[in-house]
Design a protein around this motif. Sequence first.
Motif, mmCIF file in Angstrom:
data_model
loop_
_atom_site.group_PDB
_atom_site.id
_atom_site.type_symbol
_atom_site.label_atom_id
_atom_site.label_comp_id
_atom_site.label_asym_id
_atom_site.label_seq_id
_atom_site.Cartn_x
_atom_site.Cartn_y
_atom_site.Cartn_z
ATOM 1 N N ARG A 1 -0.667 4.622 -0.479
ATOM 2 C CA ARG A 1 -1.467 4.889 -1.682
ATOM 3 C C ARG A 1 -2.896 4.409 -1.464
ATOM 4 O O ARG A 1 -3.125 3.365 -0.853
ATOM 5 C CB ARG A 1 -0.864 4.180 -2.887
ATOM 6 C CG ARG A 1 0.524 4.671 -3.252
ATOM 7 C CD ARG A 1 1.079 3.928 -4.470
ATOM 8 N NE ARG A 1 1.331 2.531 -4.196
ATOM 9 C CZ ARG A 1 0.539 1.531 -4.584
ATOM 10 N NH1 ARG A 1 -0.576 1.792 -5.252
ATOM 11 N NH2 ARG A 1 0.851 0.285 -4.317
ATOM 12 N N PRO A 2 -3.889 5.109 -1.987
ATOM 13 C CA PRO A 2 -5.279 4.650 -1.858
ATOM 14 C C PRO A 2 -5.556 3.481 -2.799
ATOM 15 O O PRO A 2 -5.424 3.590 -4.015
ATOM 16 C CB PRO A 2 -6.102 5.896 -2.237
ATOM 17 C CG PRO A 2 -5.182 6.691 -3.128
ATOM 18 C CD PRO A 2 -3.784 6.433 -2.642
ATOM 19 N N ASP A 3 -5.906 2.352 -2.235
ATOM 20 C CA ASP A 3 -6.248 1.160 -3.006
ATOM 21 C C ASP A 3 -7.336 0.427 -2.227
ATOM 22 O O ASP A 3 -7.066 -0.215 -1.204
ATOM 23 C CB ASP A 3 -5.022 0.272 -3.203
ATOM 24 C CG ASP A 3 -5.278 -0.845 -4.216
ATOM 25 O OD1 ASP A 3 -6.451 -1.228 -4.383
ATOM 26 O OD2 ASP A 3 -4.310 -1.334 -4.821
ATOM 27 N N LEU B 1 0.840 -1.206 0.000
ATOM 28 C CA LEU B 1 0.000 0.000 0.000
ATOM 29 C C LEU B 1 0.873 1.253 0.000
ATOM 30 O O LEU B 1 0.709 2.134 -0.848
ATOM 31 C CB LEU B 1 -0.924 -0.016 1.215
ATOM 32 C CG LEU B 1 -2.146 -0.940 1.121
ATOM 33 C CD1 LEU B 1 -2.865 -1.007 2.455
ATOM 34 C CD2 LEU B 1 -3.098 -0.440 0.032
ATOM 35 N N SER C 1 -6.781 -2.464 0.511
ATOM 36 C CA SER C 1 -7.109 -2.021 1.867
ATOM 37 C C SER C 1 -8.139 -2.942 2.505
ATOM 38 O O SER C 1 -8.062 -3.252 3.704
ATOM 39 C CB SER C 1 -7.631 -0.586 1.843
ATOM 40 O OG SER C 1 -6.647 0.298 1.350
#
Length: 658
Positions: A359-361, A356, A365
């Motif tokens: 980072r937005p995932d 991650l 997540s």
Amino acid sequence: MSGKLRLAEGEAARTACARAVLRVGVDEETGEVLSQAVLVQRVGWCADLVAGMVAALIGEHWNRVDVEVLAGGVDAGGRRLPSHAWTALRRLGWTVAPPRGVRVNDRVVRMAQEQAGRALRSVKWRAEVTAGVLTAWPADPRKRTPAEWDQVRQAIPGGQHLPSNIIKGRTRQAVTFLNANGRLPVDVFELEGVPQIPRMLLLAACDRQQATIERCDTDPGRALLRLQLPTRPDPRGYRDWTWVECPISLPPTVPASAVLHLPTLRVTDGTVRADMAYTHVVPKARATGHSVAVGVDWGLNTLLSAGALRLGKDGRITALGAGGQFRAAGVLAKQHRLRRLSERLHAKADQYARLLGGRPDEQMSAKHEALAGEIRHVSARRQNLNDALAWAAARWTVDQAIAAAASVIYLEDLRSMEARGMGHSLNTRLSQQVRGKISDRMRHLAAEHGIAVVTVPARNTSKHCPQCLTPLQHRKAPDRPTTPGWKWAICPNTGCGWQGDRDHGAWRRIAARGLTHQAKTVIDKTSGAMVIRSVVDGLEATAVVSPSTFKTSRRDRSKAGPTRRKPPRPAPRRRRAPSPTRPHGQVGKRPEGHAPTDRRLPRAAHRHQGVNTISTPTTAGHRPRGAALGAGFHFHVHASPPRWETIPETHSDSGSLS
């Protein structure tokens, strides 16, 4: 409900705690029955208010100066501070208030001050240990020299008797901080940071205007708890607080004559759990004057080995029986499987966290959150398993003491034992033992019967013979020649000749050492437990167990008459007693004698076939494991081949009790 118990001579007051659950409540103002979900919500609102004030109070005074003032026990005027934490904080002027617009009574503020005061008082000992470690920082943190060990113990108050693993744990914690920040921490407050605040209600800090508890008159196993709870998360006035009645079913461990105290409420997993404190009368445990003692030795595969010794008036020590062993191989195997599963889950969670990288995932997540939930679930399973194992082992040990009429349990002190240099697998298994929990549970259960639990030094308990103190020789057990290890101990002294399981020799040494050193028993100021800190050579020389005298039968067993005639041998694979004569039919009975059957069974080679002889089956159908061995009394039962040829007929006093 409060009160004082009347104590007679030889009695003591013991305060213990039992767990209970609040399942339902009744609002006294409206008469509404509150379900468990509503009760959890209202208790949670009150716990959130208390936790917020506790966090503000601890954050303001989380420093060395304020903690030393509180732990010093004296206020600015030289007066001694009260024992209750909330009154001590008020004496020092450390106040706290709820958020603006929220109205709570003074008893709720008391609960917050009590919880914060206990947390600040408890950090004093850790601050002293950390300060001593940082003051005497070694040249190589991984390995101190003997001189550096003496320096760090002198820098810590009471460090002469402090276990080395505590000092090493604080050293590793400081090394982690050093690697992350490039410098050593200033004190424990920088090293640990502000602790997390649990959601709990310490009702013991309240009076009858906030909470009461009364035992039921007709049923002593039930009690009624009354307390004020908010009707909304942000009560604006006192009208938003109402009295709620909560019936409690007391556990059977709470005596009917015990005095109940206000409990501590915790919101956990959608339930309200109550830690019920109570005080009752128990026999007083004494530190000296023991004549019968139980010695307990720790093990790896065999968790506990224990037995009883008697100290005679002439000073001779004799064994009462062969002793027993508490085996928990199945539980320990499950514990290790859960440990390996937890390690794999943590490794996967760390890999997801690295991938991650902030980072937005959403997909990754979600997987990371699922793994975090599974880790919590496995951790809870491991904790429950350890608790159950600790209670079972402690109960078994106390039962051994009760059965032997012992007044003391001597337990070897392994707090300083470190798992190193024995391989990755064995080091991990030793580190995962629950010795601390077992010791605490053992003291808890033994106190109910007035039995003292004393820890003794563990040095050379498995090395020396219990009968002559000669260094033992260890080898494989004679009944398990194919099992690797050094389980069996033999005394090389020809005048002694003792041999047996090394764990059984260890508990004899532990109990004998405790009986001879009982005058050296002291009470540890930190934990309140009874301990024997050191071994005196003069007393150790008398800690020998006298050999037992076995009585042999001298009855004449020579033939005195004719041999009785035996009935003819029945058919193979059938029981000895013939069945009664009855008509053949579908009644679930076998036919009598040599009645023909619809299949041919494999016969023995001769009348006295050996256990290693192979019987060839006549059919190629189902053959259970072991069915190819010698003929037995049943088609699916066969004699097992011996695993050794002969065992020397030597004196052994080992025993086993699972």
